[in-house]
Design a protein around this motif. Structure first.
Motif, short mmCIF file in Angstrom:
data_model
loop_
_atom_site.label_atom_id
_atom_site.label_comp_id
_atom_site.label_asym_id
_atom_site.label_seq_id
_atom_site.Cartn_x
_atom_site.Cartn_y
_atom_site.Cartn_z
N THR A 171 0.86 -1.19 0.00
CA THR A 171 0.00 0.00 0.00
C THR A 171 0.89 1.23 0.00
O THR A 171 1.69 1.45 0.91
CB THR A 171 -0.94 -0.01 1.22
N GLY A 172 0.75 2.04 -1.06
CA GLY A 172 1.59 3.24 -1.21
C GLY A 172 2.67 2.99 -2.24
O GLY A 172 3.54 2.15 -2.04
N ALA A 173 2.57 3.70 -3.38
CA ALA A 173 3.51 3.49 -4.49
C ALA A 173 4.53 4.63 -4.57
O ALA A 173 4.92 5.05 -5.65
CB ALA A 173 2.75 3.34 -5.81
N GLY A 174 4.95 5.12 -3.41
CA GLY A 174 6.07 6.07 -3.36
C GLY A 174 7.38 5.30 -3.50
O GLY A 174 7.36 4.09 -3.77
N PRO A 175 8.50 5.98 -3.30
CA PRO A 175 9.79 5.29 -3.44
C PRO A 175 9.92 4.06 -2.55
O PRO A 175 10.48 3.03 -2.98
CB PRO A 175 10.83 6.34 -3.04
N ILE A 176 9.38 4.13 -1.34
CA ILE A 176 9.52 2.97 -0.46
C ILE A 176 8.67 1.81 -0.98
O ILE A 176 9.14 0.67 -1.09
CB ILE A 176 9.15 3.33 1.00
N GLY A 177 7.41 2.09 -1.35
CA GLY A 177 6.58 1.03 -1.92
C GLY A 177 7.24 0.41 -3.15
O GLY A 177 7.24 -0.81 -3.32
N LEU A 178 7.83 1.26 -4.00
CA LEU A 178 8.47 0.74 -5.22
C LEU A 178 9.70 -0.11 -4.88
O LEU A 178 9.99 -1.11 -5.56
CB LEU A 178 8.86 1.90 -6.14
N VAL A 197 -3.28 6.61 -4.08
CA VAL A 197 -4.42 7.51 -4.31
C VAL A 197 -4.11 8.47 -5.45
O VAL A 197 -4.94 9.30 -5.80
CB VAL A 197 -4.75 8.32 -3.02
N VAL A 198 -2.91 8.39 -6.00
CA VAL A 198 -2.48 9.28 -7.09
C VAL A 198 -2.28 8.42 -8.34
O VAL A 198 -1.44 7.51 -8.34
CB VAL A 198 -1.16 10.02 -6.72
N GLU A 199 -3.07 8.70 -9.37
CA GLU A 199 -3.07 7.86 -10.57
C GLU A 199 -1.67 7.76 -11.19
O GLU A 199 -1.24 6.68 -11.62
CB GLU A 199 -4.09 8.41 -11.58
N SER A 241 2.47 3.53 3.05
CA SER A 241 1.94 4.88 2.80
C SER A 241 1.92 5.72 4.08
O SER A 241 2.04 6.93 4.03
CB SER A 241 0.52 4.81 2.24
N GLY A 242 1.71 5.08 5.21
CA GLY A 242 1.55 5.81 6.47
C GLY A 242 0.16 6.40 6.63
O GLY A 242 -0.13 7.04 7.64
N ALA A 243 -0.72 6.17 5.65
CA ALA A 243 -2.08 6.73 5.72
C ALA A 243 -2.96 5.83 6.60
O ALA A 243 -2.99 4.61 6.41
CB ALA A 243 -2.67 6.84 4.32
#
Ligand code: NAD
Ligand code: THR
Length: 343
Positions: A171-178, A197-199, A241-243
């Protein structure tokens, strides 16, 4: 030497500071590449992360690599000219956590760019030689710097015991998720699902080979995961994501007997989780904090071409343009900015 110093939130100053001399067990490294991490951006924007407060001017940057230019008198395993990745957290080596091998949990750790310790947005850094990892010819210093977030991914996958054939939901496709995706693939995961949450983040994850991406603002995550896994759920869920809603969703999408790894730092310390669901379904929940003993693995994976880290870099800047770089890093679609230095 040139440095970029955070004086107060959103204010960097380029300062000339004395070049450090390596201690007897240290190497002096001419820094070449430094990644901009979300925590750097947080210190830049807010001047603090929880209890860590920037009270004095601070040099940020902890994802770094460069070239050894001088070695201390006791150093035998590095020589000038070696290119190295720097592991940013140096523990005390003496406490109970260090002695049992959990050096990443050392309470006396000196972690770059965590107040009061300076980081690597500087021309030179003097660093303990055993926390400098030699890069083979085929591995660039950009990749060396990105051994840091890759290490977060490797450690999270180790905490989740990701193995051959696993379905891993991140969950969360930022650098850490990637980076978790890269590490999960290297550990044998055959199916990787990413949410965001960001396409644009999900488009990027798709391009990088995600098997399924889910925009949780548009699609029902439980239904998507149930459909993909024939109603079973994911073997391992890594929350990156931390969300809060995302943290709460982890128990709904992990399979019975599966594992949840919490990496993302929630803005609230307390997030309600249904403990009966957790017990009934025998779900293991693990926290994952930084990493230990990952840098050798990260360098080997890069040398063998098993992971791609450089592909997440979407912009590079000079040290002199650090303000612009941080403003760009704050855009919701930004992934990974790098600061390059040429000494
Ligand atoms: N535990 C550790 O050792 C460790 C180490 C590094 C980073 N972190 C934490 O990991 C998290 C990820 O780091 P990052 O640098 O990739 O951050 P980031 O902010 O770049 O990425 C987070 C991603 O999560 C997405 N997101 C937001 N709400 C979401 C939701 N409800 N569902 C799914 N995705 C959602 C964002 O759009 C973003 O793409 C951060 O909380 C960071 O502080 C923890
Ligand atoms: C581990 C590192 O990437 C993280 N940002 C930290 O400061 O803990």
């Amino acid at each position: 030497m040139r440095t970029a110093v955070l004086l107060e939130p959103t204010e960097f100053e380029l300062q000339d500071r004395p070049r450090p001399s390596p201690g007897p067990d240290e190497v002096l490294v001419a820094v070449r590449d430094v990644g901009i991490c979300g925590s750097d951006v947080h210190y830049y924007e807010h001047g603090r992360i929880g209890d860590y407060v920037v009270e004095d001017p601070l040099i940020l940057g902890h994802e770094s690599a460069g070239e050894v230019v001088e070695v201390g008198e006791n150093v035998t395993d590095h020589e000038p000219g070696d290119r190295v990745a720097l592991e940013p957290g140096v523990p005390c080596r003496r406490c109970a956590h260090c002695k049992r091998g959990d050096y990443h949990l050392c309470e006396g750790v000196r972690f770059m760019a965590t107040p009061p310790h300076d980081g690597a947005f500087a021309e030179y850094v003097s660093w303990p030689a055993d926390f400098a990892y030699t890069l083979p010819e085929s591995v660039s210093t950009t990749e060396g710097a990105l051994c840091e977030p890759l290490s977060v991914g490797i450690h999270a996958c180790r905490r989740g015991d990701v193995g051959t054939g696993d379905t891993v939901l991140i969950t969360g496709a930022g650098p850490i998720g990637l980076m978790v995706m890269e590490a999960a693939r290297a550990a044998g995961a055959t199916d990787v699902i990413l949410t965001d949450v960001v396409e644009e983040k999900l488009d990027f994850a798709d391009e990088r080979g995600a098997d399924l991406t889910v925009n949780v603002t548009e699609r029902d995550l439980n239904a998507s995961v149930a459909e993909y896994t024939d109603g079973v759920g994911a073997d391992v869920v890594v929350e990156a994501s931390g969300a809060e809603p995302s943290i709460q969703s982890t128990l709904d999408v992990v399979r019975r007997g599966g594992t949840v790894v919490l990496v993302g730092l929630a803005s609230e310390a307390e997030v309600p989780l249904d403990v009966l669901e957790l017990i009934d379904n025998e779900i293991d929940v693990h926290g994952s904090f930084r990493y230990k003993n990952t840098y050798d693995a990260a360098v080997d994976l890069l040398a063998d071409g098993e992971v791609d880290v450089e592909g997440i870099v979407d912009f590079e800047s000079e040290l002199e343009d650090i303000d612009d770089a941080f403003r760009r890093a704050m855009e919701p679609t930004a992934v990974k900015g790098m600061i390059s230095l040429d000494s």
